[in-house]
Design a protein around this motif. Structure first.
Motif, PDB file in Angstrom:
ATOM      1  N   ARG A  95       0.838  -1.297  -0.023  1.00 20.94           N
ATOM      2  CA  ARG A  95      -0.094   0.090   0.024  1.00 20.94           C
ATOM      3  C   ARG A  95       0.862   1.029   0.168  1.00 20.94           C
ATOM      4  N   VAL A  96       0.211   2.344  -0.663  1.00 19.46           N
ATOM      5  CA  VAL A  96       1.088   3.805  -0.481  1.00 19.46           C
ATOM      6  C   VAL A  96       1.073   4.451   0.961  1.00 19.46           C
ATOM      7  N   GLU A  97       2.128   4.476   1.548  1.00 16.13           N
ATOM      8  CA  GLU A  97       2.133   4.866   2.776  1.00 16.13           C
ATOM      9  C   GLU A  97       2.272   6.646   2.754  1.00 16.13           C
ATOM     10  N   ASP A  98       2.993   6.941   1.971  1.00 22.18           N
ATOM     11  CA  ASP A  98       3.085   8.501   1.986  1.00 22.18           C
ATOM     12  C   ASP A  98       3.754   8.921   0.292  1.00 22.18           C
ATOM     13  N   PHE A  99       3.606   9.808  -0.329  1.00 20.88           N
ATOM     14  CA  PHE A  99       3.915  10.355  -1.615  1.00 20.88           C
ATOM     15  C   PHE A  99       4.149  11.680  -1.499  1.00 20.88           C
ATOM     16  N   ALA A 100       5.051  12.300  -2.594  1.00 19.18           N
ATOM     17  CA  ALA A 100       5.216  13.387  -2.525  1.00 19.18           C
ATOM     18  C   ALA A 100       5.884  13.606  -4.316  1.00 19.18           C
ATOM     19  N   MET A 101       5.394  14.961  -4.494  1.00 18.80           N
ATOM     20  CA  MET A 101       5.675  15.361  -6.110  1.00 18.80           C
ATOM     21  C   MET A 101       6.257  16.436  -6.133  1.00 18.80           C
ATOM     22  N   ASN A 102       6.820  16.804  -7.381  1.00 21.60           N
ATOM     23  CA  ASN A 102       7.145  18.253  -7.609  1.00 21.60           C
ATOM     24  C   ASN A 102       5.953  19.009  -8.175  1.00 21.60           C
ATOM     25  N   SER A 103       5.848  20.226  -7.885  1.00 18.67           N
ATOM     26  CA  SER A 103       4.711  21.124  -7.989  1.00 18.67           C
ATOM     27  C   SER A 103       4.673  21.318  -9.455  1.00 18.67           C
ATOM     28  N   VAL A 104       5.320  22.566  -9.597  1.00 18.18           N
ATOM     29  CA  VAL A 104       5.169  23.050 -10.924  1.00 18.18           C
ATOM     30  C   VAL A 104       6.650  23.161 -11.605  1.00 18.18           C
ATOM     31  N   CYS A 105       7.585  23.119 -10.785  1.00 19.28           N
ATOM     32  CA  CYS A 105       9.123  23.153 -11.163  1.00 19.28           C
ATOM     33  C   CYS A 105       9.710  22.013 -12.053  1.00 19.28           C
ATOM     34  N   ALA A 106      10.225  22.084 -13.197  1.00 18.83           N
ATOM     35  CA  ALA A 106      10.879  21.083 -13.879  1.00 18.83           C
ATOM     36  C   ALA A 106      12.164  20.911 -13.486  1.00 18.83           C
ATOM     37  N   ALA A 107      12.620  21.282 -12.635  1.00 18.48           N
ATOM     38  CA  ALA A 107      14.062  21.152 -12.287  1.00 18.48           C
ATOM     39  C   ALA A 107      14.302  19.613 -11.841  1.00 18.48           C
ATOM     40  N   GLY A 108      15.122  18.850 -12.374  1.00 22.23           N
ATOM     41  CA  GLY A 108      15.387  17.653 -11.965  1.00 22.23           C
ATOM     42  C   GLY A 108      14.413  16.473 -12.730  1.00 22.23           C
ATOM     43  N   THR A 109      13.847  17.158 -13.910  1.00 27.72           N
ATOM     44  CA  THR A 109      12.975  16.076 -14.566  1.00 27.72           C
ATOM     45  C   THR A 109      13.618  15.728 -16.271  1.00 27.72           C
ATOM     46  N   GLY A 110      13.071  14.898 -16.803  1.00 34.11           N
ATOM     47  CA  GLY A 110      13.497  14.603 -18.171  1.00 34.11           C
ATOM     48  C   GLY A 110      13.642  15.650 -19.013  1.00 34.11           C
ATOM     49  N   SER A 111      12.785  16.556 -19.046  1.00 34.74           N
ATOM     50  CA  SER A 111      12.874  17.714 -19.980  1.00 34.74           C
ATOM     51  C   SER A 111      13.867  18.477 -19.572  1.00 34.74           C
ATOM     52  N   PHE A 112      14.101  19.028 -18.407  1.00 35.60           N
ATOM     53  CA  PHE A 112      15.180  19.738 -17.965  1.00 35.60           C
ATOM     54  C   PHE A 112      16.723  19.064 -18.539  1.00 35.60           C
ATOM     55  N   LEU A 113      16.673  17.657 -18.146  1.00 37.25           N
ATOM     56  CA  LEU A 113      18.028  17.128 -18.800  1.00 37.25           C
ATOM     57  C   LEU A 113      18.166  17.155 -20.446  1.00 37.25           C
ATOM     58  N   ASP A 114      17.137  17.067 -21.138  1.00 41.66           N
ATOM     59  CA  ASP A 114      16.902  17.099 -22.690  1.00 41.66           C
ATOM     60  C   ASP A 114      17.425  18.650 -22.724  1.00 41.66           C
ATOM     61  N   GLN A 115      16.925  19.415 -22.291  1.00 40.25           N
ATOM     62  CA  GLN A 115      17.329  20.794 -22.648  1.00 40.25           C
ATOM     63  C   GLN A 115      18.922  21.044 -22.385  1.00 40.25           C
ATOM     64  N   GLN A 116      19.422  20.438 -21.567  1.00 41.70           N
ATOM     65  CA  GLN A 116      20.863  20.712 -21.074  1.00 41.70           C
ATOM     66  C   GLN A 116      21.503  19.918 -22.047  1.00 41.70           C
ATOM     67  N   ALA A 117      21.278  18.903 -22.403  1.00 37.45           N
ATOM     68  CA  ALA A 117      21.853  18.172 -23.422  1.00 37.45           C
ATOM     69  C   ALA A 117      21.983  18.924 -24.663  1.00 37.45           C
ATOM     70  N   THR A 118      20.761  19.216 -25.209  1.00 39.61           N
ATOM     71  CA  THR A 118      20.618  20.060 -26.339  1.00 39.61           C
ATOM     72  C   THR A 118      21.697  21.216 -26.300  1.00 39.61           C
ATOM     73  N   ARG A 119      21.726  21.913 -25.270  1.00 39.48           N
ATOM     74  CA  ARG A 119      22.583  23.068 -25.043  1.00 39.48           C
ATOM     75  C   ARG A 119      24.125  22.673 -25.409  1.00 39.48           C
ATOM     76  N   LEU A 120      24.399  21.531 -24.897  1.00 38.35           N
ATOM     77  CA  LEU A 120      25.794  21.119 -25.197  1.00 38.35           C
ATOM     78  C   LEU A 120      26.042  20.359 -26.521  1.00 38.35           C
ATOM     79  N   GLY A 121      24.950  20.322 -27.150  1.00 39.18           N
ATOM     80  CA  GLY A 121      25.024  19.562 -28.310  1.00 39.18           C
ATOM     81  C   GLY A 121      25.160  17.948 -28.255  1.00 39.18           C
ATOM     82  N   LEU A 122      24.563  17.507 -27.387  1.00 30.57           N
ATOM     83  CA  LEU A 122      24.400  16.131 -27.174  1.00 30.57           C
ATOM     84  C   LEU A 122      23.183  15.545 -27.168  1.00 30.57           C
ATOM     85  N   THR A 123      23.207  14.239 -27.644  1.00 33.70           N
ATOM     86  CA  THR A 123      21.954  13.457 -27.537  1.00 33.70           C
ATOM     87  C   THR A 123      21.784  13.059 -26.003  1.00 33.70           C
ATOM     88  N   ILE A 124      20.459  12.907 -25.304  1.00 32.04           N
ATOM     89  CA  ILE A 124      20.408  12.472 -24.121  1.00 32.04           C
ATOM     90  C   ILE A 124      21.078  11.153 -23.701  1.00 32.04           C
TER      91      ILE A 124
END
Length: 535
Positions: free
Chosen positions: A137-166
Motif C-alpha cells: 500500500r502507499v504509505e506516503d508520497f510527494a511530487m514536484n509542484s510546478v518546477c521542472a528542475a530535475g526532470t527529463g525535460s530539464f536534462l533534455d534541454q541541457q543535453a541540447t545546449r551542449l550539443g549532445l543526445t540524451i
C-alpha cells in the motif's frame, strides 16, 4: 498480424513528453510495449498509438483500456477507459514486479514523484496455495509542484545546449572523476551555473555529471523533504534510462546495487500499473462487457478543439520589418571589399551563452563581414570557427587594427584574441544603438539567456534592468519549447505564430508557470500554432 487471444487489456500513460502504451493478456503477459514522444500533441499521439494497436487487435477482444498520466483524465471518458491516478498506477506495477520495494523514485518528462510503500496487512490469502499474497500500500508520497528542475525535460534541454543526445549525455557523465557543484533547486540557476562552467572551459563530462548529481540532490532535498528512503529503492520513468542519473542516485542515497532496482519495464510502469488496476476492478464483470468506446469521440474532441479559435488577440507582423525584405543588403549595409587595396578593420566579438557573433567593420563603421554561430557550450571553438570563416571570406584584403569583446564570455575570449577593449553588454548595446540612431531613448534586447531594458538620454545610459537569473522571455526558453513540440525555431516558429487566429493564453512571469500552462493547453487539444503564438 492477427491475434487469437480471447481478450486483451490495454494500458496507456499519457505524459507531457511521452506516451507509453502496453498490451497485456489476462495472465499479464506483455504482448506489446510502445514509447512515443508526444512533441506537444499528446491527444493526437494517443489517438495514433491506439489506432495502430487497434489495427492488430479487433475491438471485440479488447476487454479493458486503462489510462493514466497528465493526459489520461482528459482521454479516459472520451474512449471509455478506466482512469487511474499516477501514484496508484506506479505502485501497482511495483507490487507486481518488485513487491519487496519500499521506495519508488519516478521521473518523467515534467514530473518527479517519491512514493513510500509498506506491506498491506489486509492482503488476502490465495485460495489455491493458502499463501498470503505480497500486496503493498502507499504509505506516503510527494511530487514536484510546478518546477521542472530535475526532470527529463530539464536534462533534455541541457543535453541540447551542449550539443549532445540524451543518450550521449548519460554515458558522458560516467567519465567524470570530480563533478562540479551545480545548483539543483531551480533549472534556471542550474543553467546559470552551466554557463559559468562552460566559460571557464570545464570539460563537458564534468558539467553533465554535475547536472546528474544536482538532479539527485534536488530530488532528495525538495521532494524527499527529510523523508526516509527505505530500501530497496526502485528508480523508474524515462529518466531511469540515464546511467549518469542512476549513478548519482546510488551515490547520493548511499545504496548498493542490491538496494537500487531499475525495473526492466521502467518506462512503462505507469501504463502497466494502470491496466493491472483496471483488471482487478473489472475481474467480476462478464467477459463480454467492455467500456471501451473506440476512438470516434476522441477524434471529434480533437477536431472541435481545433475549431474553437479562442484565445488572445492574434499577432501581426510589423510593416517594413527586415524579415519581410527579400534583399537584406541595404538593411545590413554590408560593403564589398576591393581586391586592389587593404582595408583597415575592427573586430567585434559578442560571446553569449547560446550564440556567438563575430563582425568586422571598417573605419567608417560599415559592415565588412559577419558570422552568427551557436556557442554550444564551447565559446573558444565557436570564436575560432567564426574567425576562420571570416578569414576565408576576406582573405588578405583586410588589416585588423583593433578588437573588442562583449557578452558573458568577454573576458575569456578577450584574453584569447588579445582584445584592445572588453565591455559589458549594456555599454556595447547602447553604444551601437546610439551610433546608428542618436535619437534612440529605449532599447529592448533579448538574447539566449538574457533580456535587457536600457534607457538612454543624449546617447548616454541613464537606467537599465536585466533579468537576474530567470530565463522567462529569452531565446533559449523559446528554443527549448519549440524543440519540445517538434518544430524548428527558425522561420517555422514565427510563421506558425503569425498565422494563428487565436493564440493560447499563458502566464508571463515564469518559465515554469508558462510550461505548466502549455501542458494544460496541449492536453486540451491546442494546436502547435496556438501554442507558439501564445508563447
Amino acid at each position: 498480424m492477427s491475434h487469437n487471444s480471447p481478450e486483451v487489456f490495454i494500458g496507456i500513460d499519457i505524459g507531457s513528453v511521452s506516451t507509453n502504451t502496453v498490451v497485456v493478456t489476462l495472465d499479464k503477459e506483455i504482448l506489446e510495449e510502445h514509447y512515443t514522444r508526444t512533441k506537444g500533441q499528446p491527444l493526437e499521439t494517443a489517438r495514433d498509438v491506439l489506432a495502430d494497436v487497434l489495427s492488430r487487435y479487433p475491438i471485440e477482444i479488447i476487454r479493458v483500456v486503462a489510462a493514466t498520466g497528465t493526459g489520461g483524465k482528459t482521454i479516459a471518458p472520451l474512449i471509455g477507459a478506466y482512469f487511474t491516478n499516477e501514484v496508484i498506477a506506479q505502485s501497482k506495477a511495483v507490487e507486481y514486479f518488485h513487491p519487496d520495494v519500499r521506495t519508488v523514485i519516478e521521473m518523467g518528462g515534467e514530473d518527479a514523484k517519491l512514493i513510500l510503500l509498506a506491506p498491506d496487512d489486509t492482503a488476502v490469502r490465495s485460495q489455491e496455495s493458502g499463501v498470503r499474497s505480497k500486496k503493498i500500500r502507499v504509505e506516503d508520497f510527494a511530487m514536484n509542484s510546478v518546477c521542472a528542475a530535475g526532470t527529463g525535460s530539464f536534462l533534455d534541454q541541457q543535453a541540447t545546449r551542449l550539443g549532445l543526445t540524451i543518450e550521449q549525455f548519460g554515458e558522458l557523465a560516467l567519465k567524470s572523476k570530480n563533478p562540479p557543484r551545480v545548483a539543483g533547486r531551480c533549472s534556471v540557476f542550474a543553467k546559470s551555473d552551466m554557463i559559468h562552467l562552460q566559460q571557464a572551459a570545464t570539460p563537458d563530462y564534468d558539467i553533465v555529471a554535475g547536472l546528474c548529481y544536482a538532479v539527485a540532490r534536488n530530488f532528495k532535498s525538495t521532494i524527499g523533504r527529510g523523508k526516509t528512503f527505505l530500501k530497496p529503492v526502485a528508480f523508474q520513468g524515462g529518466v531511469a534510462a540515464n546511467p549518469g542519473v542512476r549513478k548519482a542516485f546510488r551515490d547520493v542515497l548511499e545504496l548498493n546495487d542490491d538496494e537500487f532496482i531499475i525495473p526492466e519495464r521502467f518506462t512503462s510502469m505507469g501504463a502497466l500499473g494502470a491496466v493491472f488496476t483496471a483488471m482487478e476492478k473489472t475481474n467480476k464483470m462478464p467477459s463480454h462487457v467492455s467500456g471501451f468506446k473506440g476512438l470516434k469521440e476522441l477524434e471529434e474532441y480533437i477536431a472541435s478543439g481545433r475549431k474553437k479559435g479562442k484565445g488572445i488577440d492574434p499577432l501581426s507582423r510589423p510593416e517594413n520589418h527586415p524579415s519581410q525584405k527579400k534583399d537584406k543588403s541595404d538593411y545590413w549595409g554590408q560593403i564589398i571589399l576591393s581586391p586592389l587595396e587593404k582595408v583597415n578593420v575592427y573586430l567585434g566579438i559578442d560571446i553569449g551563452s547560446v550564440s556567438t557573433n563575430v563582425i568586422l567593420i571598417d573605419e567608417h563603421s560599415k559592415l565588412i563581414a559577419r558570422r552568427y554561430l551557436s556557442t554550444a557550450g564551447r565559446p573558444i571553438e565557436a570564436v575560432r570557427q567564426g574567425l576562420k570563416e571570416i578569414g576565408e571570406e576576406c582573405g588578405d584584403k583586410v588589416n585588423v587594427i583593433g578588437a573588442g569583446t562583449t557578452g558573458s564570455g568577454r573576458y575569456l575570449i578577450g584574453d584569447f584574441v588579445g582584445a584592445d577593449c572588453i565591455r559589458n553588454e549594456i555599454t556595447a548595446q547602447a553604444t551601437a544603438a546610439a551610433h546608428i540612431d542618436p535619437t534612440v531613448d529605449t532599447i529592448f534586447e533579448i538574447g539566449g539567456q538574457d533580456s535587457k531594458y536600457i534607457a538612454l538620454k543624449d546617447s548616454v545610459v541613464v537606467d537599465f534592468e536585466m533579468n537576474k537569473v530567470c530565463a522567462a522571455g529569452t531565446g533559449s526558453f523559446l528554443e527549448e519549447q519549440a524543440e519540445r513540440i517538434g518544430i524548428k525555431i527558425r522561420e517555422e516558429f514565427s510563421n506558425l505564430a503569425l498565422s494563428c487566429a487565436g493564440p493560447a493564453s499563458m502566464g508571463e512571469r515564469c518559465t515554469v508557470f508558462i510550461e505548466s500552462d502549455m501542458i494544460h493547453h496541449q492536453q486540451k487539444g491546442a494546436g502547435k500554432d496556438e501554442l507558439v503564438a501564445g508563447l
